[in-house]
Write an enzyme that holds these catalytic residues in place. Sequence first.
Site, mmCIF file in Angstrom:
data_model
loop_
_atom_site.group_PDB
_atom_site.id
_atom_site.type_symbol
_atom_site.label_atom_id
_atom_site.label_comp_id
_atom_site.label_asym_id
_atom_site.label_seq_id
_atom_site.Cartn_x
_atom_site.Cartn_y
_atom_site.Cartn_z
ATOM 1 N N PHE B 237 0.808 -1.223 0.000
ATOM 2 C CA PHE B 237 0.000 0.000 0.000
ATOM 3 C C PHE B 237 0.836 1.265 0.000
ATOM 4 O O PHE B 237 0.363 2.330 0.374
ATOM 5 C CB PHE B 237 -0.971 0.020 1.194
ATOM 6 N N GLU B 724 -5.402 1.857 -7.089
ATOM 7 C CA GLU B 724 -5.602 2.987 -6.189
ATOM 8 C C GLU B 724 -6.937 3.672 -6.372
ATOM 9 O O GLU B 724 -7.594 4.043 -5.405
ATOM 10 C CB GLU B 724 -4.425 3.961 -6.337
#
Lengths: 330, 757
Positions: B237, B724
């Site tokens: 992430f 994303e």
Amino acid sequence: MRPFKYTEGKDETSAVRAVVVNRESKFLAGGTNLIDLMKEYVERPNELVDVSQLPLAQIKNTSNGISIGALAKNGATANHPLVRQNYPLLSMAILAGASGQLRNMATNGGNLMQRTRCQYFYDIAMPCNKREPGTGCGALEGINRIHAIFGWSDKCVATYPGDMANALYALDAVVRVKGANGQERTIPIQDFHRLPGNEPQKDNNLEHGELIIGIDLPKNNFANKSYYLKVRDRASYAFALVSVAAALETDGSNIRQARVVLGSVAHKPWRSGEAEKALVGKPATDATFNAAAEAALKEAKPLAHNGYKVELGKRAIVLALQRAMNGGAE
Amino acid sequence: MAKFIGKPVDRVDGRLKVTGQAKYAAEYTHKNMAYAFPVLSKIASGEVAAIDAAEAEKAPGVLTVLTHKNALRLQPIDVDQSIKTGSLLGELLLPLQDTKIFYANQYIACIVAETYEQARYAALLVKVKYKETKPAIDLEKEPKVDSTSPRAKQVIVGTPVEAFNSAPVKIEQVYKVATENHHPMEPHSLIAAWEGEKLTVYNATQGVHSSRHLLAQTFNVPKENVRVIASFIGGAFGTKAMFWATEPLAGMAARVTKRPVKIVLTRPMMQHCTGNRGATRQSVYLGATRDGKLVSRRHITETCVARLDDRRTEYLELAGGNTSSTYACPNIEITHKVALLNVNSPTPMRAPGEAPGLFALESAMDELAFELKIDPVQLRLINYGEANPINKLPYSSKHLKECYEQGAAKFGWSLRKSEPRQTRDGEWLVGYGMATALYPGYRSPSAARVRVNSDGTVSVQTAAHDLGTGTYTIVAQTAAEFLGVPVNKIKVALADTDLPQSTLAGGSRTAATVIPNIQAACEALRKKLFELATKNNSSVFSGKNIADVELRDGGLFLKSDTNKGETFETILKAAKIDSVEECVTVNPEGQKSNEPCFVSEIPAEQNADTKKWDFHSFGAQFVEVGVNEQIGIVRVRRVLSYHDCGRIMNKKTARSQAFGGVIFGIGMALTEESHYDPRSARFVTRNLADYHVPVNADVPEIEVYFTNQPDYKNNPLGARGVGEIVATGVAPAIANAIFNATGKRIREAPITPDKFL
Ligand SMILES: Cc1cc2nc3c(=O)[nH]c(=O)nc-3n(C[C@H](O)[C@H](O)[C@H](O)COP(=O)(O)OP(=O)(O)OC[C@H]3O[C@@H](n4cnc5c(N)ncnc54)[C@H](O)[C@@H]3O)c2cc1C
Ligand code: SF4
């Protein structure tokens, strides 16, 4: 990890003796709290006496209610027919806690003994009177969103974080323990945990080496009007911001007996005599519930970041009482 | 018609993962391996005054204790050169080089011992005296300055202040998003092993080449001497993209002890030492006409950067950055100011900037819609843009209308009541909310090698990464497509600096970067195979042209006569070779480089195409929530996520990404927050019991749709990244649904129960 000695408890007496003779030793049950704290160096016993194999896991009827073994798992306890039928409040409270995996490891004795979740207590680089008496309380003027609004002292503002015990307070449980001299004694649950005062390092009134062997629950008439409400930051697997164990016994539309215990608001489950007084003898209406909630939170003393607990506590009490009356329906 | 691309092919590495055979960095072992465990600073600002390691050195199993006194001197990083080569710098702070302390839990010493437990225990025994200065930690109170980051330069289009002041309808609000931490399942971990002047590192990193480059610099060895391997990564992430002090620390520990050294961070270290999404305080000003047209949009973000001596590469949460592309608007101001705080550097976290930026912008749009009594979807259609309102470039491919309109229809948006508090379900107030999702369509240069082996198998090699997202699978699908070989014959190798260099896994750029690269390599290989086949005079291809043949069923076949052809095996046997390969480097404009297999410089987003087109993905998130107002509990009841990300390479892995993204958004909206102690500047949320990621019970039914419209201007296959964008727009859609349910507008995320009281 710090080196420590592991001793297998063969029977109650020898396990108790092993702990009594060594101030630095501790009982090990499910390990779900103790081992975590050892990894963080918060707990530093030099010996663990494993009691998990002792035959103290039974749940059975007694002449005046039921008796629950200290080493029965939380999960098994919550799902036991005697508990589900007669003490659904206890089932609900246990099932509101932790996760399925943890409840299958955690024992009832360990659950009563679980330590606070104050984040300063967990971080050994922070001051904390509970962990190291005399170093100061990190939370008092730090981040205290999850801390106490009742009964705190300037030495410690931590809460007892558990769920099961809140139900036990509402159900007038009695804790049976075995002491150093081999004698059993009983402790009414109200006297089990303590307020921090000047000795926040002491969570409860158990002496070093005393082993919890069981929890007794007397009969009551709360079974069909009780509710455990837990308000938390996510839907599951989080400690309570505020929780309420509520139980009512009614006589027609009037309340004959009531229990209101707030969780995660003090160093111990906070049974509210004020709320119960405001309920008993009154009709089971929203107005009565609101009055009880007001009475319960009247003396609250919030800190910088937990003022919300006062209003949340009131609303949670009202909602828990409403749901108790509805047999749990939302 | 694509045979493999786009199909919901199962993860090719799925079996390896569920059977525990996929090896993550920490799972390798070496003979003679030692273990490192860092000692962390108690204070957040000041200096180490004295450090006494005597007791730790004597502890069982301890090989050495590294402190600033005996640490290897590392070579400082050459910032300009590193940026050119595509490294993601951030916190310019090499470990143990001096006594200075910039944030709590900074590494100030390191134990190396025979076992992990011994190292961890000895770390407790190091005694440190500090010279402490008061740390700066309050984002609200600390003075705000300009960031050194060129991306944070103020943008002014037209006359935003005047246009706002004279707008008939105004929204002016402050929105806040809390500090968040990434907390992937796999902690940062690495194993460093030196052999003479050569260093091999198993590293849970999003950028093997970036890591290699920086390790080579810091240890002053040629980069060819360093090999970094990250075959499997257990989530990242963004936290594993920058070069953190852990990497040189492991290299140093291994070098000093002359042993391979393993280092694995604990969960509290994941909180403290691996970056975070900096908190933002965003002032949004929307000026509009009565019929809903935006005339001014000002987005002023206050956030933080690490208070380091060397701020050249500082990173900030660019909340106003790309969100500027969301709507057409003639007058725009985008401003970022930063407070210098004693914190571990902020670092990119899934949709950095866009996720919190859209929380603010899309909440404000909802406020505007309510003020104007215009349906929120309608308001967005009114302000629909065909070109980026700042650089005025047309979007390369934008099908957001489909997301709004089809999404609304499928969700049942028309049932939404425009006035709040109209729908009840027992104790629960029910509301609908929506928001726009957006993320840029980045690409980078990349090299890939494709090899056909005589046994009919194909090897594909490129040093891109699979963070758990599905890169292995879509690479295999692409090679299968263009070589005409089944997916199970394709062996994909990724994330190893011995392989051709590709992109760092950041900015959702892997698909758009790697997939066209594989395609180009397969094309080149087709030519080579044809040449090889036609060398043989008796070949069925003699007299034929490359245009006459196609690759399928494990060989070259004539298009005109489907039965005539030769298998790879036959071609290679005839040529008396075992395999044939091509390595091709492709830059973002799609041209092949004349230096095959070599990526010299990675010019970030600066390529000719980006002067012609604006590359963005778009989407719409629709959410239904139930709110128990009495106790402040929000339950997301369903989510519909509709995205325009170009061609979808694999319906199954893309859908999984969208699930993860929506859950990420639920975290931002409702549960995730890192708290700092205001005096010590230490995080008080240090583990997953205190830092609340959503659990299953927080996650509802999620419906996922994609427009699946290829963006051929972005790349020859038309795929833009998915990872994303899917996390953006969720948090504001939830906040908007809460308003629709209750009439209460909460402008601070996460929206925890206390915010209702
Ligand atoms: C992630 C996580 C989430 C959790 N969430 C919740 C929650 O939401 N609600 C909740 O209520 N709890 C929660 N818990 C706490 C959990 O309920 C306790 O950890 C558990 O009940 C402890 O039981 P144990 O048997 O594992 O105790 P141990 O960890 O073995 O022991 C805990 C303590 O009790 C002492 N002890 C154990 N048995 C005895 C005995 N018979 N007599 C005397 N002393 C004894 C030990 O010496 C030790 O000091 C959570 C725990 C974790 C790790
Ligand atoms: S509240 Fe209690 S447990 Fe928390 S820091 Fe203060 S003394 Fe320690």
